[in-house]
Design an enzyme around this catalytic site. Structure first.
Site, PDB file in Angstrom:
ATOM      1  N   ASP A   1     -53.755  10.454 -30.281  1.00 14.59           N
ATOM      2  CA  ASP A   1     -52.390  11.012 -30.371  1.00 14.59           C
ATOM      3  C   ASP A   1     -51.835  10.726 -31.756  1.00 14.59           C
ATOM      4  O   ASP A   1     -52.326   9.829 -32.456  1.00 14.59           O
ATOM      5  CB  ASP A   1     -51.490  10.370 -29.290  1.00 14.59           C
ATOM      6  CG  ASP A   1     -50.352  11.290 -28.848  1.00 14.59           C
ATOM      7  OD1 ASP A   1     -49.490  11.624 -29.680  1.00 14.59           O
ATOM      8  OD2 ASP A   1     -50.334  11.677 -27.673  1.00 14.59           O
TER       9      ASP A   1
ATOM     10  N   ASN B   1     -55.922  18.583 -25.248  1.00 16.18           N
ATOM     11  CA  ASN B   1     -54.664  18.771 -24.532  1.00 16.18           C
ATOM     12  C   ASN B   1     -53.426  18.730 -25.425  1.00 16.18           C
ATOM     13  O   ASN B   1     -52.376  19.242 -25.039  1.00 16.18           O
ATOM     14  CB  ASN B   1     -54.624  17.676 -23.453  1.00 16.18           C
ATOM     15  CG  ASN B   1     -53.251  17.396 -22.935  1.00 16.18           C
ATOM     16  OD1 ASN B   1     -52.748  18.137 -22.106  1.00 16.18           O
ATOM     17  ND2 ASN B   1     -52.635  16.312 -23.418  1.00 16.18           N
TER      18      ASN B   1
ATOM     19  N   TYR C   1     -46.095  30.308 -28.288  1.00 15.99           N
ATOM     20  CA  TYR C   1     -46.729  29.510 -27.222  1.00 15.99           C
ATOM     21  C   TYR C   1     -47.630  30.422 -26.382  1.00 15.99           C
ATOM     22  O   TYR C   1     -48.805  30.110 -26.144  1.00 15.99           O
ATOM     23  CB  TYR C   1     -45.638  28.871 -26.342  1.00 15.99           C
ATOM     24  CG  TYR C   1     -46.167  27.884 -25.320  1.00 15.99           C
ATOM     25  CD1 TYR C   1     -46.598  26.618 -25.709  1.00 15.99           C
ATOM     26  CD2 TYR C   1     -46.240  28.213 -23.966  1.00 15.99           C
ATOM     27  CE1 TYR C   1     -47.078  25.711 -24.780  1.00 15.99           C
ATOM     28  CE2 TYR C   1     -46.717  27.314 -23.037  1.00 15.99           C
ATOM     29  CZ  TYR C   1     -47.137  26.057 -23.441  1.00 15.99           C
ATOM     30  OH  TYR C   1     -47.620  25.161 -22.524  1.00 15.99           O
TER      31      TYR C   1
ATOM     32  N   LYS D   1     -51.696  30.181 -26.309  1.00 12.35           N
ATOM     33  CA  LYS D   1     -52.356  29.774 -25.058  1.00 12.35           C
ATOM     34  C   LYS D   1     -53.317  30.861 -24.559  1.00 12.35           C
ATOM     35  O   LYS D   1     -54.342  30.559 -23.950  1.00 12.35           O
ATOM     36  CB  LYS D   1     -51.309  29.416 -24.004  1.00 12.35           C
ATOM     37  CG  LYS D   1     -50.498  28.149 -24.337  1.00 12.35           C
ATOM     38  CD  LYS D   1     -51.387  26.910 -24.441  1.00 12.35           C
ATOM     39  CE  LYS D   1     -50.591  25.631 -24.626  1.00 12.35           C
ATOM     40  NZ  LYS D   1     -51.443  24.426 -24.710  1.00 12.35           N
TER      41      LYS D   1
ATOM     42  N   ILE E   1     -45.119  21.392 -15.074  1.00 13.52           N
ATOM     43  CA  ILE E   1     -45.481  20.070 -14.571  1.00 13.52           C
ATOM     44  C   ILE E   1     -44.455  19.078 -15.145  1.00 13.52           C
ATOM     45  O   ILE E   1     -44.054  19.210 -16.313  1.00 13.52           O
ATOM     46  CB  ILE E   1     -46.901  19.660 -15.047  1.00 13.52           C
ATOM     47  CG1 ILE E   1     -47.936  20.769 -14.766  1.00 13.52           C
ATOM     48  CG2 ILE E   1     -47.320  18.341 -14.416  1.00 13.52           C
ATOM     49  CD1 ILE E   1     -48.225  21.080 -13.329  1.00 13.52           C
TER      50      ILE E   1
ATOM     51  N   THR F   1     -43.278  16.628 -17.103  1.00 15.98           N
ATOM     52  CA  THR F   1     -43.640  15.808 -18.265  1.00 15.98           C
ATOM     53  C   THR F   1     -42.474  15.845 -19.257  1.00 15.98           C
ATOM     54  O   THR F   1     -41.573  16.669 -19.118  1.00 15.98           O
ATOM     55  CB  THR F   1     -44.890  16.376 -18.985  1.00 15.98           C
ATOM     56  OG1 THR F   1     -44.510  17.609 -19.606  1.00 15.98           O
ATOM     57  CG2 THR F   1     -46.064  16.589 -18.049  1.00 15.98           C
TER      58      THR F   1
HETATM   59  N1  LIG Z   1     -46.018  20.156 -18.840  1.00  9.63           N
HETATM   60  C1  LIG Z   1     -46.236  21.418 -18.500  1.00  9.63           C
HETATM   61  O1  LIG Z   1     -45.533  21.999 -17.658  1.00  9.63           O
HETATM   62  C2  LIG Z   1     -47.377  22.186 -19.103  1.00  9.63           C
HETATM   63  C3  LIG Z   1     -47.735  23.389 -18.504  1.00  9.63           C
HETATM   64  C4  LIG Z   1     -48.781  24.125 -19.043  1.00  9.63           C
HETATM   65  C5  LIG Z   1     -49.457  23.641 -20.144  1.00  9.63           C
HETATM   66  N2  LIG Z   1     -49.077  22.467 -20.706  1.00  9.63           N
HETATM   67  C6  LIG Z   1     -49.820  22.006 -21.871  1.00  9.63           C
HETATM   68  O2  LIG Z   1     -50.293  20.708 -21.626  1.00  9.63           O
HETATM   69  C7  LIG Z   1     -50.409  19.988 -22.857  1.00  9.63           C
HETATM   70  C8  LIG Z   1     -49.694  18.660 -22.724  1.00  9.63           C
HETATM   71  O3  LIG Z   1     -48.354  18.898 -22.396  1.00  9.63           O
HETATM   72  P1  LIG Z   1     -47.359  17.755 -21.872  1.00  9.63           P
HETATM   73  O4  LIG Z   1     -46.426  18.446 -20.970  1.00  9.63           O
HETATM   74  O5  LIG Z   1     -48.124  16.583 -21.412  1.00  9.63           O
HETATM   75  O6  LIG Z   1     -46.576  17.460 -23.238  1.00  9.63           O
HETATM   76  P2  LIG Z   1     -46.023  16.120 -23.887  1.00  9.63           P
HETATM   77  O7  LIG Z   1     -45.077  16.584 -24.945  1.00  9.63           O
HETATM   78  O8  LIG Z   1     -45.527  15.191 -22.842  1.00  9.63           O
HETATM   79  O9  LIG Z   1     -47.307  15.471 -24.564  1.00  9.63           O
HETATM   80  C9  LIG Z   1     -47.931  16.063 -25.675  1.00  9.63           C
HETATM   81  C10 LIG Z   1     -48.614  14.973 -26.470  1.00  9.63           C
HETATM   82  O10 LIG Z   1     -49.290  15.589 -27.570  1.00  9.63           O
HETATM   83  C11 LIG Z   1     -49.081  14.780 -28.718  1.00  9.63           C
HETATM   84  N3  LIG Z   1     -49.240  15.564 -29.944  1.00  9.63           N
HETATM   85  C12 LIG Z   1     -48.367  16.466 -30.467  1.00  9.63           C
HETATM   86  N4  LIG Z   1     -48.832  16.944 -31.626  1.00  9.63           N
HETATM   87  C13 LIG Z   1     -50.029  16.335 -31.847  1.00  9.63           C
HETATM   88  C14 LIG Z   1     -51.001  16.422 -32.883  1.00  9.63           C
HETATM   89  N5  LIG Z   1     -50.806  17.214 -33.949  1.00  9.63           N
HETATM   90  N6  LIG Z   1     -52.113  15.667 -32.785  1.00  9.63           N
HETATM   91  C15 LIG Z   1     -52.300  14.855 -31.733  1.00  9.63           C
HETATM   92  N7  LIG Z   1     -51.413  14.719 -30.720  1.00  9.63           N
HETATM   93  C16 LIG Z   1     -50.292  15.457 -30.775  1.00  9.63           C
HETATM   94  C17 LIG Z   1     -47.651  14.262 -28.558  1.00  9.63           C
HETATM   95  O11 LIG Z   1     -47.400  13.143 -29.382  1.00  9.63           O
HETATM   96  C18 LIG Z   1     -47.632  13.953 -27.065  1.00  9.63           C
HETATM   97  O12 LIG Z   1     -48.057  12.637 -26.807  1.00  9.63           O
HETATM   98  C19 LIG Z   1     -49.837  20.917 -23.935  1.00  9.63           C
HETATM   99  O13 LIG Z   1     -50.887  21.593 -24.573  1.00  9.63           O
HETATM  100  C20 LIG Z   1     -48.997  21.894 -23.134  1.00  9.63           C
HETATM  101  O14 LIG Z   1     -48.847  23.131 -23.776  1.00  9.63           O
HETATM  102  C21 LIG Z   1     -48.055  21.724 -20.206  1.00  9.63           C
END
Ligand SMILES: NC(=O)c1ccc[n+]([C@@H]2O[C@H](COP(=O)([O-])OP(=O)(O)OC[C@H]3O[C@@H](n4cnc5c(N)ncnc54)[C@H](O)[C@@H]3O)[C@@H](O)[C@H]2O)c1
Length: 254
Positions: A38, A91, A157, A161, A190, A192
């Site tokens: 991260d 991710n 986005y 995706k 989800i 988060t």
């Molecule tokens: N939460 C949802 O509802 C949801 C739904 C569909 C897809 N997603 C996808 O799931 C993934 C995770 O989402 P989340 O909800 O856990 O988000 P989040 O914001 O809680 O976590 C994302 C993490 O990625 C890290 N990050 C950001 N830029 C970075 C980089 N350049 N290098 C390394 N790490 C980096 C951040 O520091 C953070 O810890 C994302 O790709 C998001 O698009 C999330």
């Protein structure tokens, strides 16, 4: 405790928060050694501490997935710390600013695509040789329901995706005979920090997320983590190139 992933090494990008943290914990609970990557060192350290306090093995690597050298060092750390790489959950991602495409600064569009698409590209490209050295592996790329349908005010986005799903299909075909399986996972909302931010920025989205769910609720991070671990397991040995939807029925609702 059963440890079906004993002696396996799992890499999780964006492992310091949300889905990445839950999936790091799930890999560790199944016996894998986990490399938590991260840009957020504090979040990464919290994930490692949580895994260690549950008796698992994990290490944090400071990595920006948009930076090729940083990604190369992350994969090198998997080898240095644990001897190789078996599973990668690519991710790390961002939702970007919610706005109409017509109002958007092109730099914002590029920023989101750089992280969500090129970040995955950088990781996959670095992970493949490490997996070939082990005789195979599994790569799970995080897309979204936004990789399968449009969402207004989230054009970069949605575009990035969709592209992750396309990249996944092509790479899955390229490595199908070399024992590397590549899949994309497509969660709906989800609970988060990312979704909390999106709901705060846009009250209309908050209302839709709360009211339009077929199951009457949004998902929990563990409900994605458990699917990722299954996809990496021997039970999913004939799965590659697919888009795995985990959305509580959302896309079925049209
Ligand atoms: N939460 C949802 O509802 C949801 C739904 C569909 C897809 N997603 C996808 O799931 C993934 C995770 O989402 P989340 O909800 O856990 O988000 P989040 O914001 O809680 O976590 C994302 C993490 O990625 C890290 N990050 C950001 N830029 C970075 C980089 N350049 N290098 C390394 N790490 C980096 C951040 O520091 C953070 O810890 C994302 O790709 C998001 O698009 C999330």
């Amino acid at each position: 405790m059963t440890t079906p992933m004993e002696n396996k090494v799992a890499l999780v990008t964006g492992g310091g928060s949300g889905l990445g943290r839950a999936t790091s914990e799930a890999f560790a609970a199944n016996g894998a050694s986990v490399v938590v990557a991260d840009i957020d060192a504090d979040g990464g350290a919290e994930t490692v501490a949580s895994i260690e306090s549950a008796g698992g093995s994990a290490t944090f690597v400071d990595c920006d997935v948009t930076d090729e050298a940083s990604v190369a060092a992350m994969v090198a750390a998997c080898k240095d710390e644990y001897g190789g790489l078996d599973f990668a959950y690519n991710n790390a991602g961002t939702e970007g600013k919610q706005q109409l495409l017509g109002d958007m600064d092109p730099a914002e569009f590029r920023r989101v695509v750089e992280l969500n698409l090129f970040g995955v590209f950088n990781c996959v490209q670095a992970e493949l040789p490490a997996m070939l050295e082990r005789g195979g592996g599994v790569i799970i790329n995080t897309s979204s329901t936004a990789g399968l349908r449009g969402y207004p005010q989230l054009a970069p986005y949605t575009a990035s995706k969709h592209a992750v799903a396309g990249l996944t299909k092509a790479v899955a075909l390229e490595y199908a005979e070399q024992n590397i399986r590549v899949l994309s996972i497509h969660p709906s909302a989800i609970e988060t920090p990312m979704v909390a931010r999106a709901m705060e920025d846009n009250p209309d989205m908050a209302e839709a997320l709360e009211n339009d769910q077929p199951m009457g609720r949004i998902g929990q991070p563990s409900e994605i983590a458990d699917v990722v671990v299954f996809l990496c397991s021997a039970g999913a040995s004939f799965m590659t190139g697919s888009q795995i939807v985990v959305d509580g029925g959302l896309l079925s609702a049209g």
